[in-house]
Motif scaffolding. Structure first.
Motif, PDB file in Angstrom:
ATOM      1  N   ARG A   5       0.813  -1.039   0.118  1.00 50.67           N
ATOM      2  CA  ARG A   5      -0.213   0.126   0.237  1.00 50.67           C
ATOM      3  C   ARG A   5       0.821   1.112   0.323  1.00 50.67           C
ATOM      4  NH1 ARG A   5      -2.798  -1.260   5.051  1.00 50.67           N
ATOM      5  NH2 ARG A   5      -4.033   1.058   4.968  1.00 50.67           N
ATOM      6  N   GLY A   6       2.025   1.150   0.306  1.00 53.20           N
ATOM      7  CA  GLY A   6       3.017   2.071   0.111  1.00 53.20           C
ATOM      8  C   GLY A   6       4.200   1.982  -0.989  1.00 53.20           C
ATOM      9  N   ARG A 114      -0.206   6.426  -7.500  1.00 59.10           N
ATOM     10  CA  ARG A 114      -1.093   7.381  -6.829  1.00 59.10           C
ATOM     11  C   ARG A 114      -2.557   7.433  -7.186  1.00 59.10           C
ATOM     12  NH1 ARG A 114       0.753  10.794  -3.627  1.00 59.10           N
ATOM     13  NH2 ARG A 114      -1.104  11.852  -2.881  1.00 59.10           N
ATOM     14  N   LYS A 119       0.541   5.402  -1.290  1.00 58.43           N
ATOM     15  CA  LYS A 119       1.538   6.560  -0.888  1.00 58.43           C
ATOM     16  C   LYS A 119       2.747   6.087  -1.313  1.00 58.43           C
ATOM     17  CE  LYS A 119      -2.346   7.724   2.055  1.00 58.43           C
ATOM     18  NZ  LYS A 119      -2.648   8.828   2.016  1.00 58.43           N
ATOM     19  N   GLY A 121       6.474   7.860  -1.220  1.00 58.78           N
ATOM     20  CA  GLY A 121       7.463   8.605  -0.376  1.00 58.78           C
ATOM     21  C   GLY A 121       9.285   8.718  -1.352  1.00 58.78           C
ATOM     22  N   ASP A 145       3.847  11.845  -0.534  1.00 60.02           N
ATOM     23  CA  ASP A 145       3.715  12.274   0.626  1.00 60.02           C
ATOM     24  C   ASP A 145       4.797  12.290   1.549  1.00 60.02           C
ATOM     25  OD1 ASP A 145       0.308  11.138   0.313  1.00 60.02           O
ATOM     26  OD2 ASP A 145       1.360   9.831  -0.380  1.00 60.02           O
ATOM     27  N   VAL A 170       2.810   7.657   7.030  1.00 60.30           N
ATOM     28  CA  VAL A 170       1.751   7.570   5.885  1.00 60.30           C
ATOM     29  C   VAL A 170       0.788   6.475   6.865  1.00 60.30           C
ATOM     30  CG1 VAL A 170       2.297   8.406   4.091  1.00 60.30           C
ATOM     31  CG2 VAL A 170       3.021   5.261   5.202  1.00 60.30           C
ATOM     32  N   ASP A 171       0.868   6.073   8.466  1.00 58.37           N
ATOM     33  CA  ASP A 171       0.168   5.452   9.081  1.00 58.37           C
ATOM     34  C   ASP A 171      -0.166   3.731   7.978  1.00 58.37           C
ATOM     35  OD1 ASP A 171      -2.007   4.479  11.379  1.00 58.37           O
ATOM     36  OD2 ASP A 171      -3.795   4.797  10.210  1.00 58.37           O
TER      37      ASP A 171
END
Length: 230
Positions: A5-6, A114, A119, A121, A145, A170-171
């Motif tokens: 997810r990131g 995106r 997310k 970085g 992010d 980004v949790d």
């Protein structure tokens, strides 16, 4: 397996092609530090693994994956007229102005990632200010992010601080993030953080060096959506 997810990218050699971007900067920077003295510039280049005559980097050069502080430690004895603080300021100022060569078209790639809800970085061993300048010049600073350099308070790679800071920002749990980089520093940092790792070949390290630390080795970041099955 936890879904990704990131995506956390290294910058130099990953978002931007390393040699195409930095060999011109290195030659110009060394010539400037040597006040135009070719022999002195060559000697300074040897300190950081850059051949002024051939305009190329040794694959073991500290410039490839090291921090500006580490580069300054090597250069400082050859530039005694500058303090280390003055030298790092010169390096960062010159780096911020270095034209960046995208490893793959960034706009379409980042927009696609995106749009898939990922997310994004950047974790670089460059300083944060020039990193932001490079991303802004490419029109992509706002696509991320999270952007951190070695001086952002999380430490430098291969330590996992920047990777963990991105996950927290980004949790996401680290195992839901993939670290994408061109050096063993990037992959070791990702592994230490508990992330999956993808290597790209737009830096100086060969596939044989990167493969043992990576879940996949790709020619460049343009192949990432296929690997993610987007």
């Amino acid at each position: 397996m936890t879904a990704i997810r990131g995506v956390l990218f290294d910058k130099d050699g990953t978002l931007f092609d390393f040699e195409e971007t930095w060999r011109g900067w290195a030659a110009s920077m060394l010539t400037d530090l040597a006040a135009g003295d070719a022999a002195r510039a060559a000697a300074l280049g040897a300190r950081i693994g850059f051949d002024m005559e051939r305009r190329n980097f040794d694959p073991a050069s500290t410039v490839i994956a090291g921090t500006p502080d580490e580069i300054v430690q090597l250069l400082a004895p050859g530039v005694p007229e500058l303090t280390e603080a003055e030298l790092i300021e010169r390096l960062n100022d010159a780096a911020a102005l270095a034209p960046q060569v995208e490893a793959a078209p960034l706009g379409p790639l980042l927009s696609r990632l995106r749009a898939a809800g990922l997310k994004l970085g950047v974790a670089t061993n460059d300083a944060e200010a020039p990193a932001r300048a490079h991303l802004a010049a490419a029109g992509q600073e706002d696509a991320f992010d999270f952007i951190a350099g070695y001086d952002s308070g999380h430490g430098g790679k291969p330590a996992p601080g920047m990777c963990l800071a991105f996950a927290a920002a980004v949790d996401l749990p680290p195992n839901a993030v993939v670290m994408v980089g061109d050096s063993t520093h990037d992959l070791l940092a990702g592994r230490a953080a508990g992330m999956r790792c993808v290597a790209v070949l737009t830096g100086m390290a060969p596939a044989t060096e990167l493969a043992p630390l990576a879940d996949a080795v790709l020619p460049d970041i343009g192949h990432l959506p296929d690997w993610l099955r987007l």
